[in-house]
Write a protein that holds these residues in place. Structure first.
Motif, short mmCIF file in Angstrom:
data_model
loop_
_atom_site.label_atom_id
_atom_site.label_comp_id
_atom_site.label_asym_id
_atom_site.label_seq_id
_atom_site.Cartn_x
_atom_site.Cartn_y
_atom_site.Cartn_z
N LEU A 169 21.42 15.92 46.13
CA LEU A 169 21.78 16.97 45.19
C LEU A 169 21.34 18.33 45.71
N SER A 170 20.19 18.35 46.37
CA SER A 170 19.70 19.61 46.94
C SER A 170 20.63 20.12 48.04
N LYS A 171 21.15 19.20 48.85
CA LYS A 171 22.09 19.58 49.91
C LYS A 171 23.40 20.10 49.31
N ILE A 172 23.86 19.49 48.24
CA ILE A 172 25.09 19.95 47.56
C ILE A 172 24.88 21.35 47.00
N ASP A 173 23.72 21.61 46.42
CA ASP A 173 23.42 22.93 45.87
C ASP A 173 23.40 24.01 46.95
N ASP A 174 23.02 23.61 48.18
CA ASP A 174 22.96 24.57 49.29
C ASP A 174 24.34 24.98 49.78
N ILE A 175 25.37 24.18 49.46
CA ILE A 175 26.73 24.46 49.95
C ILE A 175 27.38 25.54 49.17
#
Length: 175
Positions: A169-175
């Protein structure tokens, strides 16, 4: 339940009878080595002291911070995997002396484990690979691989699966 061996004693409490269970010269040698290691700021030297004089199993690239207190009587029962961190002022015990008995148990800390400052690890505990132990935790039972635990008494805060989902989820938020 922790994995410990129990040894009953008669008469005075088990700690009063300490030198019936462990030789005095071993305790004296371990005390000196541990005190030197606690204050040594050079991690490879500290690991060499643990491996050479205390017969501890310490993995490559493992960092034991300043003031860590390993078991003075049975340090050879402590094993730490590779690339792990043991935080400042942590205590790792492989023994416990009680009134009517003493107990011994191996402490196994896996690879890439992070143990926060001021934690206490009791005898007979296994901490799985990739686990994180928050600062000030009393580790009184096994820690599953990849889990994030904390508190006194210790509780699982996140399992490995929950941690992986948070990272995704953290990686998705970074996109």
């Amino acid at each position: 339940m922790r994995k410990t061996e129990r040894y009953p004693v008669k008469g005075s409490n088990a700690l009063w009878q300490i030198y019936k269970t462990v030789p005095f010269l071993k305790v004296l040698k371990n005390f000196v080595v541990i005190q030197i290691a606690r204050y040594t700021p050079i991690i490879p030297v500290k690991n060499w002291l643990y491996r050479t004089f205390l017969r501890m199993d310490i993995g490559e690239q493992t960092a034991v911070a300043l003031m860590v207190m390993v078991d003075i009587m049975f340090p050879e029962r402590i094993s730490v995997g590779r690339n792990s961190i043991i935080g400042y002022n942590t205590t790792i015990l492989a023994h416990e002396y009680l009134i009517d008995e003493y107990r011994l148990g191996d402490v196994i800390i896996g690879d890439e484990v992070m143990i926060g400052a001021n934690s206490t690890i009791l005898p007979g505990v296994t901490i799985g690979d990739g686990a994180v132990v928050s600062a000030g935790t009393l580790v009184h039972k096994d820690v599953p691989a990849g889990a994030f635990v904390g508190g006194n008494p210790m509780q699982v805060i996140y399992t490995k699966d929950q941690m992986d989902k948070r990272k995704q989820l953290s990686k998705i938020d970074d996109i």
